[in-house]
Design a protein around this motif. Structure first.
Motif, mmCIF file in Angstrom:
data_model
loop_
_atom_site.group_PDB
_atom_site.id
_atom_site.type_symbol
_atom_site.label_atom_id
_atom_site.label_comp_id
_atom_site.label_asym_id
_atom_site.label_seq_id
_atom_site.Cartn_x
_atom_site.Cartn_y
_atom_site.Cartn_z
ATOM 1 N N ARG A 126 -3.086 0.464 -3.874
ATOM 2 C CA ARG A 126 -2.623 -0.890 -3.573
ATOM 3 C C ARG A 126 -2.079 -1.544 -4.830
ATOM 4 O O ARG A 126 -2.730 -1.572 -5.865
ATOM 5 N N PHE A 127 -0.856 -2.069 -4.719
ATOM 6 C CA PHE A 127 -0.205 -2.844 -5.772
ATOM 7 C C PHE A 127 -0.091 -4.274 -5.289
ATOM 8 O O PHE A 127 0.381 -4.509 -4.177
ATOM 9 N N TYR A 128 -0.517 -5.234 -6.098
ATOM 10 C CA TYR A 128 -0.391 -6.640 -5.718
ATOM 11 C C TYR A 128 0.986 -7.136 -6.149
ATOM 12 O O TYR A 128 1.135 -7.864 -7.117
ATOM 13 N N ASP A 177 0.833 -1.191 0.000
ATOM 14 C CA ASP A 177 0.000 0.000 0.000
ATOM 15 C C ASP A 177 0.871 1.246 0.000
ATOM 16 O O ASP A 177 1.839 1.331 0.763
ATOM 17 N N LEU A 178 0.524 2.200 -0.837
ATOM 18 C CA LEU A 178 1.110 3.539 -0.805
ATOM 19 C C LEU A 178 -0.013 4.472 -0.381
ATOM 20 O O LEU A 178 -1.164 4.274 -0.767
ATOM 21 N N ILE A 179 0.299 5.496 0.398
ATOM 22 C CA ILE A 179 -0.702 6.457 0.834
ATOM 23 C C ILE A 179 -0.477 7.759 0.073
ATOM 24 O O ILE A 179 0.619 8.315 0.094
ATOM 25 N N LEU A 180 -1.519 8.201 -0.619
ATOM 26 C CA LEU A 180 -1.437 9.416 -1.436
ATOM 27 C C LEU A 180 -2.621 10.305 -1.081
ATOM 28 O O LEU A 180 -3.766 9.933 -1.330
ATOM 29 N N VAL A 192 -1.155 -5.595 -11.075
ATOM 30 C CA VAL A 192 -2.521 -5.116 -10.895
ATOM 31 C C VAL A 192 -2.615 -4.361 -9.583
ATOM 32 O O VAL A 192 -1.790 -4.536 -8.683
ATOM 33 N N GLY A 193 -3.633 -3.518 -9.490
ATOM 34 C CA GLY A 193 -3.816 -2.769 -8.266
ATOM 35 C C GLY A 193 -5.137 -2.047 -8.214
ATOM 36 O O GLY A 193 -5.964 -2.145 -9.131
#
Length: 124
Positions: free
Chosen positions: A46-48, A37-40, A63-64
């Protein structure tokens, strides 16, 4: 511009919280077992995938999920996240280490970046 944060299997604490987390046991789609998870702007992208993830096939789809209107780029490819709030990138990996430079920006102009290394190892 926010600093670039390198994602690793160990939790990283910086201005942006980036923590690879196991995927819940129940899932509707076939997705990798880890996600990052990146917080923006207070919202999750979310990147799998996770840094140093090992895959056995050269065809790799990243995918994300992200809020609608987010622009996601992986290396030199870009996509605009639509109403379904999902995105995907089809990549052809070379044997060994493959660098994925990921950037995300929202309509407010905020940005977050991460660098992933995906390892293609064709041996079983």
């Amino acid at each position: 511009m926010l600093p670039t944060v390198v994602v690793s299997p160990t939790p990283v604490v910086s201005r942006q919280a980036i923590i690879p987390t196991p995927l819940a046991a129940t899932k509707a789609l076939t997705l990798p077992d880890v996600y990052t998870d990146l917080i923006l702007g207070g919202q999750r992208i979310r990147f799998y995938a996770a840094d140093m993830m090992v895959v056995s096939m050269s065809d790799f789809t990243l995918v994300g999920q992200a809020p609608q209107g987010t622009v996601i780029s992986v290396n030199e490819d870009f996509t605009l996240v639509g109403a379904d709030q999902t995105f995907s990138f089809s990549l052809k990996l070379q044997e060994g280490h493959n660098l994925l430079e990921i950037n995300a920006s929202n309509p407010a102009g905020q940005e977050v970046s991460a660098i992933f290394v995906v390892i293609f190892d064709p041996t079983p």
